[in-house]
Design a protein around this motif. Structure first.
Motif, PDB file in Angstrom:
ATOM      1  N   THR A 272     -24.523  69.975  79.936  1.00 11.59           N
ATOM      2  CA  THR A 272     -24.399  70.999  78.910  1.00 11.59           C
ATOM      3  C   THR A 272     -25.747  71.460  78.400  1.00 11.59           C
ATOM      4  O   THR A 272     -26.646  70.643  78.219  1.00 11.59           O
ATOM      5  CB  THR A 272     -23.573  70.441  77.727  1.00 11.59           C
ATOM      6  OG1 THR A 272     -22.389  69.862  78.246  1.00 11.59           O
ATOM      7  CG2 THR A 272     -23.235  71.525  76.739  1.00 11.59           C
ATOM      8  N   ILE A 273     -25.907  72.753  78.194  1.00 13.59           N
ATOM      9  CA  ILE A 273     -27.095  73.282  77.520  1.00 13.59           C
ATOM     10  C   ILE A 273     -26.652  73.850  76.177  1.00 13.59           C
ATOM     11  O   ILE A 273     -25.788  74.727  76.149  1.00 13.59           O
ATOM     12  CB  ILE A 273     -27.752  74.422  78.327  1.00 13.59           C
ATOM     13  CG1 ILE A 273     -27.868  74.045  79.804  1.00 13.59           C
ATOM     14  CG2 ILE A 273     -29.110  74.781  77.749  1.00 13.59           C
ATOM     15  CD1 ILE A 273     -28.346  75.173  80.681  1.00 13.59           C
ATOM     16  N   PRO A 274     -27.206  73.385  75.066  1.00 18.50           N
ATOM     17  CA  PRO A 274     -26.767  73.900  73.774  1.00 18.50           C
ATOM     18  C   PRO A 274     -27.151  75.362  73.559  1.00 18.50           C
ATOM     19  O   PRO A 274     -28.089  75.860  74.177  1.00 18.50           O
ATOM     20  CB  PRO A 274     -27.473  72.990  72.755  1.00 18.50           C
ATOM     21  CG  PRO A 274     -28.476  72.200  73.506  1.00 18.50           C
ATOM     22  CD  PRO A 274     -28.187  72.302  74.954  1.00 18.50           C
ATOM     23  N   HIS A 275     -26.439  76.026  72.707  1.00 15.44           N
ATOM     24  CA  HIS A 275     -26.671  77.400  72.246  1.00 15.44           C
ATOM     25  C   HIS A 275     -26.385  78.491  73.268  1.00 15.44           C
ATOM     26  O   HIS A 275     -26.191  79.643  72.906  1.00 15.44           O
ATOM     27  CB  HIS A 275     -28.112  77.594  71.726  1.00 15.44           C
ATOM     28  CG  HIS A 275     -28.403  76.779  70.514  1.00 15.44           C
ATOM     29  ND1 HIS A 275     -27.710  76.946  69.338  1.00 15.44           N
ATOM     30  CD2 HIS A 275     -29.289  75.769  70.313  1.00 15.44           C
ATOM     31  CE1 HIS A 275     -28.175  76.080  68.448  1.00 15.44           C
ATOM     32  NE2 HIS A 275     -29.120  75.340  69.017  1.00 15.44           N
ATOM     33  N   VAL A 276     -26.358  78.153  74.548  1.00 18.69           N
ATOM     34  CA  VAL A 276     -26.247  79.212  75.543  1.00 18.69           C
ATOM     35  C   VAL A 276     -24.889  79.901  75.461  1.00 18.69           C
ATOM     36  O   VAL A 276     -24.795  81.126  75.533  1.00 18.69           O
ATOM     37  CB  VAL A 276     -26.489  78.652  76.963  1.00 18.69           C
ATOM     38  CG1 VAL A 276     -26.222  79.731  78.011  1.00 18.69           C
ATOM     39  CG2 VAL A 276     -27.905  78.151  77.075  1.00 18.69           C
ATOM     40  N   LEU A 277     -23.818  79.135  75.258  1.00 19.69           N
ATOM     41  CA  LEU A 277     -22.488  79.739  75.214  1.00 19.69           C
ATOM     42  C   LEU A 277     -22.386  80.732  74.058  1.00 19.69           C
ATOM     43  O   LEU A 277     -21.893  81.850  74.226  1.00 19.69           O
ATOM     44  CB  LEU A 277     -21.421  78.646  75.063  1.00 19.69           C
ATOM     45  CG  LEU A 277     -19.988  79.164  75.041  1.00 19.69           C
ATOM     46  CD1 LEU A 277     -19.608  79.785  76.376  1.00 19.69           C
ATOM     47  CD2 LEU A 277     -19.010  78.044  74.708  1.00 19.69           C
ATOM     48  N   SER A 278     -22.893  80.350  72.904  1.00 19.04           N
ATOM     49  CA  SER A 278     -22.844  81.254  71.762  1.00 19.04           C
ATOM     50  C   SER A 278     -23.676  82.506  72.023  1.00 19.04           C
ATOM     51  O   SER A 278     -23.295  83.623  71.672  1.00 19.04           O
ATOM     52  CB  SER A 278     -23.358  80.554  70.505  1.00 19.04           C
ATOM     53  OG  SER A 278     -22.484  79.502  70.181  1.00 19.04           O
ATOM     54  N   MET A 279     -24.811  82.315  72.658  1.00 19.47           N
ATOM     55  CA  MET A 279     -25.657  83.446  73.007  1.00 19.47           C
ATOM     56  C   MET A 279     -24.902  84.413  73.920  1.00 19.47           C
ATOM     57  O   MET A 279     -24.935  85.631  73.736  1.00 19.47           O
ATOM     58  CB  MET A 279     -26.916  82.959  73.752  1.00 19.47           C
ATOM     59  CG  MET A 279     -27.970  82.333  72.875  1.00 19.47           C
ATOM     60  SD  MET A 279     -28.677  83.547  71.759  1.00 19.47           S
ATOM     61  CE  MET A 279     -29.634  84.540  72.906  1.00 19.47           C
ATOM     62  N   LEU A 280     -24.240  83.836  74.903  1.00 20.36           N
ATOM     63  CA  LEU A 280     -23.559  84.670  75.897  1.00 20.36           C
ATOM     64  C   LEU A 280     -22.423  85.454  75.283  1.00 20.36           C
ATOM     65  O   LEU A 280     -22.279  86.648  75.530  1.00 20.36           O
ATOM     66  CB  LEU A 280     -23.005  83.787  77.027  1.00 20.36           C
ATOM     67  CG  LEU A 280     -24.009  83.241  78.022  1.00 20.36           C
ATOM     68  CD1 LEU A 280     -23.323  82.248  78.952  1.00 20.36           C
ATOM     69  CD2 LEU A 280     -24.654  84.358  78.820  1.00 20.36           C
ATOM     70  N   GLU A 281     -21.619  84.791  74.476  1.00 23.08           N
ATOM     71  CA  GLU A 281     -20.382  85.434  74.049  1.00 23.08           C
ATOM     72  C   GLU A 281     -20.513  86.189  72.731  1.00 23.08           C
ATOM     73  O   GLU A 281     -19.788  87.133  72.477  1.00 23.08           O
ATOM     74  CB  GLU A 281     -19.252  84.398  73.945  1.00 23.08           C
ATOM     75  CG  GLU A 281     -19.013  83.634  75.233  1.00 23.08           C
ATOM     76  CD  GLU A 281     -18.895  84.523  76.456  1.00 23.08           C
ATOM     77  OE1 GLU A 281     -18.545  85.708  76.310  1.00 23.08           O
ATOM     78  OE2 GLU A 281     -19.188  84.036  77.560  1.00 23.08           O
ATOM     79  N   THR A 282     -21.376  85.703  71.838  1.00 25.22           N
ATOM     80  CA  THR A 282     -21.484  86.382  70.544  1.00 25.22           C
ATOM     81  C   THR A 282     -22.850  87.015  70.371  1.00 25.22           C
ATOM     82  O   THR A 282     -23.084  87.716  69.398  1.00 25.22           O
ATOM     83  CB  THR A 282     -21.245  85.380  69.392  1.00 25.22           C
ATOM     84  OG1 THR A 282     -22.280  84.399  69.443  1.00 25.22           O
ATOM     85  CG2 THR A 282     -19.896  84.710  69.504  1.00 25.22           C
ATOM     86  N   HIS A 283     -23.750  86.750  71.293  1.00 30.59           N
ATOM     87  CA  HIS A 283     -25.138  87.219  71.213  1.00 30.59           C
ATOM     88  C   HIS A 283     -25.821  86.743  69.932  1.00 30.59           C
ATOM     89  O   HIS A 283     -26.671  87.420  69.370  1.00 30.59           O
ATOM     90  CB  HIS A 283     -25.214  88.757  71.351  1.00 30.59           C
ATOM     91  CG  HIS A 283     -24.906  89.212  72.766  1.00 30.59           C
ATOM     92  ND1 HIS A 283     -25.238  90.455  73.234  1.00 30.59           N
ATOM     93  CD2 HIS A 283     -24.314  88.593  73.801  1.00 30.59           C
ATOM     94  CE1 HIS A 283     -24.845  90.577  74.489  1.00 30.59           C
ATOM     95  NE2 HIS A 283     -24.273  89.456  74.849  1.00 30.59           N
ATOM     96  N   THR A 284     -25.393  85.570  69.409  1.00 28.19           N
ATOM     97  CA  THR A 284     -26.109  84.924  68.304  1.00 28.19           C
ATOM     98  C   THR A 284     -26.287  83.453  68.665  1.00 28.19           C
ATOM     99  O   THR A 284     -25.591  82.936  69.546  1.00 28.19           O
ATOM    100  CB  THR A 284     -25.325  84.985  66.979  1.00 28.19           C
ATOM    101  OG1 THR A 284     -24.042  84.381  67.204  1.00 28.19           O
ATOM    102  CG2 THR A 284     -25.134  86.405  66.490  1.00 28.19           C
TER     103      THR A 284
END
Lengths: 467, 361
Positions: A272-284
């Motif tokens: 797992t890489i933290p923050h990447v999923l939020s970046m991808l889907e919410t761009h935050t």
């Protein structure tokens, strides 16, 4: 299986049209030869596409009887639109395009080619409308077991379709371009008609420089639509089970690899890489992305298929962008000519290999889409088991065995003849001057092309024994 | 106020007519292609088969697509029929489909193949035989009506099924419900009709000196006799077993049917005369006229049912606004489709010979 043939047909039709325009504008014989060559690849695909498409139309009725009945007011209409505005339209002009050489005028032929492109694009549009609507069923209400339409506008241009159709359409263009450059690279590698095929490499690579990043951008847009409208599908694509970490913080981690457990409640193993999923889907950095734990178990799709097929698709998307950059770098440094290219066999091999990747990507993309929607047939409204026909085991076996045999025959046949057309190359293509004879007023005994007794106006058609 | 129910009935009847027309185009156009394929089953060599394929190369796809259009119209205007038809007619339609697909594939592959040429030729011919047979069986079975009931057909599934979708009757028969002596007979009848159309078509497309032409003439003579016999048998049989048929034919408008039959006989006579005087194209047109008249007669007999005794046109149709939208957007395409299909046939109309085989493109 249908999706393996039609994207090439849709994209390739526009490439053929572009080649024909180039030929007619410049009078350069090379464009014509290229068009005739790629037309052969096109037509094999077209046959396979029609055959599997008709099968699909029937499969709706056979396998999804109750679904076909319930969704008739919208879905049936749209498929009716498709057969009438696109399927029939295409079939009408394709005969003229393929067999009309020398029988109809240049202008009419160009018009036919254009119409084949237009109609196949329309076809893709209607199909995507229908499929997207199953993902985001807008503008309808359920009444007496039928999905009646409340608002045609929002049902047709549903959220998923707005990103989904461009994503699919650009995929067909990308696929066709890569098949084109892949076949060309193969010829250059084998040093057959190398100059001819280098010529098409230039515009095609330039087009790819636009198409491949555009596709990544469209994919991101579609991904965010999915995140908003189908959180379960997104969670499955990302193997995202926990919305919040045990300490109460938002789980923003993006998994490179994940093994979901058998109960479909969490991952047994994940990198797992933290923050990447939020970046991808919410761009935050810390946006909340709902995980599978937000939904009851009976509404969760299977994770294995969407998770991995999605990753394969994305990887291919970026790889193809890289190939496009590589090719254009060679172009800028003036290496894009037959002699220099042959000194770089690895580039050519990569391009040949790249011709197969979009197929895999399209297939994986479609798997992601369809499995991600489970257990719903019409998202949130009709479960899959409610829509399928209730057949006996014997019927199902009968249908599937027949179906699989046919699909495999079509598939292997297509590849076999595909390779054969490529092996044959451009040598047998007659010069375009032989096509459009001046009307001699029937002096040579034959009447003019298309009427009465047809004298072959070009490349006398005979049974070719040494094909 | 509009009378919405009346508009819906009118529009659905309109689509019923267009459906009838789509099927007619399919039978008339692709029937000839299929029949020519049946003829190709007895071809002397692969070159003959290739020539027969070549004669229809530019148009077969568009001809065949009328079937897909008919399917689209059913799905678009009468989805309730669409959803139940395929359950009922799974087996005959699957056979017809296999036939159609083999043909489509054989068209592409025959020209490219070398060693496997013979098997593709055979696939083309057998597919051409299987398709009208399967379709004919399906038609006969349709005339018998569909076994339907409300709710889910199989027990045990019903419990798990939400009631939201139970308002629509679903198919409740078994996989072999379609099978009856009559449906088998209509299958055979369809092959005979196709064979006749194919013979007429080949006569119109090949040079008078060509060996294919000569054999097609004999073939046509034989099949016109077979077809006459088949028509008589089918009429009597339908009259005997379907009460809705006998009621209509001997009802107050019996004289319309009588005139209709006289018309059919006249067309058939003209076709045979034209054929024997080698006016091949006229023979083909008169022959197609017979098909059209009989087809219209069958649909008129079924009215107001779209599937006899099962779905009336109004019951099976989509809700009013769906069918209105469908009408608004799609009706205009019919003249266009007919237009370019006709243009296409015009472009590829010349006579051809055995030498002009279907070789690559």
């Amino acid at each position: 299986m249908h999706i393996l043939y039609t994207p090439l047909t849709i994209g390739m039709a526009w490439i053929l049209f572009a080649l024909e325009v180039a030929w007619l504008r410049t009078g350069n014989e090379r464009w014509y030869r290229l068009e005739r060559f790629f037309e052969k690849i096109f037509i094999i695909n077209f046959g396979a596409g029609v055959a599997t498409g008709v099968t699909m139309e029937m499969a709706f009725g056979i396998l999804y009887g109750p679904f076909s009945q319930a969704v008739g007011p919208f879905f049936g209409n749209i498929l009716g639109f498709e057969t009438i505005t696109a399927f029939m339209y295409e079939a009408g002009f394709i005969g003229l395009m393929i067999f009309g050489w020398g029988k109809i005028g240049k202008g009419m032929h160009l018009f036919s080619t254009f119409n084949v492109g237009l109609s196949s694009t329309l076809s893709a549009f209607w199909i995507l409308v229908a499929n997207s609507w199953m993902q985001t069923p807008d503008g309808i209400f359920l009444k007496h077991g039928l999905f009646e339409v409340k608002n045609w506008w929002s049902a047709i241009f549903n959220e998923n379709c707005i990103w989904g159709f461009p994503h699919m359409w650009v995929a067909t263009i990308e696929l066709a371009l890569f098949v084109t450059v892949g076949a060309s690279a193969w010829f250059i590698l084998k040093n057959r008609n190398a100059d001819l095929f280098t010529k098409i490499l230039r515009p095609a690579l330039l087009a790819l420089l636009i198409v491949t990043p555009a596709q990544i951008w469209l994919g991101d847009g579609l991904g965010r639509t999915v995140a908003q409208t189908q959180p379960t599908s997104l969670a499955a694509m990302e193997g995202h089970y926990r919305t919040y970490l045990p300490d109460g913080k938002v789980d923003t981690g993006w998994h490179i690899i994940a093994f979901p457990n058998a109960q479909n409640t969490g991952n047994v193993f994940a990198i797992t890489i933290p923050h990447v999923l939020s970046m991808l889907e919410t761009h935050t950095m810390n946006g909340v992305v709902p995980g599978m734990d937000q939904f009851p178990a009976k509404d969760r799709p299977d994770v294995w298929v969407p998770f991995y097929s999605f990753r394969i698709m994305v990887t291919i998307g970026f790889f193809l962008f890289f190939v496009a950059l590589w090719g254009n770098w060679l172009r800028l440094t003036g290496k894009l000519n037959a002699t220099d290219l042959r000194k770089r066999p690895w580039f050519l091999r990569t391009v040949v290999f790249s011709a197969f990747l979009p197929y895999l990507a399209v297939w994986c993309g479609w798997w992601t889409r369809e499995v991600g929607r489970q257990p719903w047939l019409v998202n949130g409204l009709m479960r899959t088991y409610q829509g399928v026909s209730h057949m006996t085991v014997g019927q199902e076996v009968f249908w599937w065995v027949g179906y699989i045999i046919f699909e495999l025959t079509v598939w292997s046949g297509s590849w076999y003849f595909f390779s054969r057309v490529i092996a044959k190359g451009t040598d047998g293509i007659p010069h375009s001057d032989t096509l459009f004879h001046q009307d001699t007023g029937g002096k040579d005994g034959g009447e003019k092309a298309g009427g009465g007794l047809v004298k072959p106006t070009f490349a006398k058609p005979t049974l070719d024994k040494n094909v | 106020m509009f009378d919405l129910a009346r508009i819906a009935t009118t529009l659905s009847t309109w689509w019923w007519l267009l459906l009838c027309l789509s099927f007619l185009f399919y039978i008339g156009l692709d029937g000839a292609d299929l029949g020519a394929g049946v003829f190709a089953l007895f071809a002397k060599d692969e070159q003959e088969r290739a020539a027969i394929m070549a004669s229809m190369a530019g148009v077969w796809d568009a001809n065949e697509t009328w079937l897909v259009v008919a399917g689209g119209v059913i799905f678009g205007a009468f989805p309730l029929v669409y959803g139940s038809t395929f359950n009922y007619l799974l087996i005959p339609l699957a056979f017809a489909l296999w036939g159609i697909i083999s043909r489509a594939i054989a068209f592409e592959f025959h020209g490219h193949a070398t060693r496997s040429k013979k098997s593709w030729g055979l696939a083309f011919a057998l597919g051409s035989l299987l398709a009208p047979f399967g379709a004919g069986v399906a038609l006969g079975a349709t005339l018998q009506g569909f076994p339907m009931q409300h709710g889910i057909a199989l027990e045990g599934v019903a419990a798990a099924h939400a009631s939201a979708f139970d308002a629509i009757p679903h198919f409740s028969g078994g996989p072999f419900s379609f099978l009856s002596p009559f449906s088998i007979w209509t299958g055979i009848g369809a092959v005979i009709a196709g064979g006749l159309a194919g013979g007429l078509y080949l006569c119109a497309r090949f040079d008078h000196e060509d060996p294919i032409y000569k054999r097609a003439v004999k073939w046509t003579n034989l099949f016109s006799l077979l077809a006459l016999g088949a028509i008589v048998i089918t009429l009597i049989w339908s009259y005997a077993i379907f009460p809705w048929v006998s009621a209509k034919w001997t009802g107050p408008y019996w004289w319309v049917w009588l005139i209709w039959i006289l018309f059919i006989l006249f067309f058939a006579y003209k076709s045979m005369m034209a054929h024997s005087s080698r006016q091949d194209f006229a023979a083909l047109l008169w022959g197609e006229g017979v098909v059209a008249l009989m087809w219209f007669a069958m649909w008129a007999t079924m009215f107001p049912y779209i599937v006899p005794e099962t779905w009336t046109i109004a019951q099976a149709a989509n809700p009013t606004d769906s069918i209105a939208v469908f009408t608004l957007f799609m009706t205009g395409f019919f003249p266009i489709m007919i237009g370019y299909n006709a243009y296409q046939i015009w472009v590829f109309r010349g006579r051809t010979t055995k030498m002009a085989a279907y070789s690559g493109h």
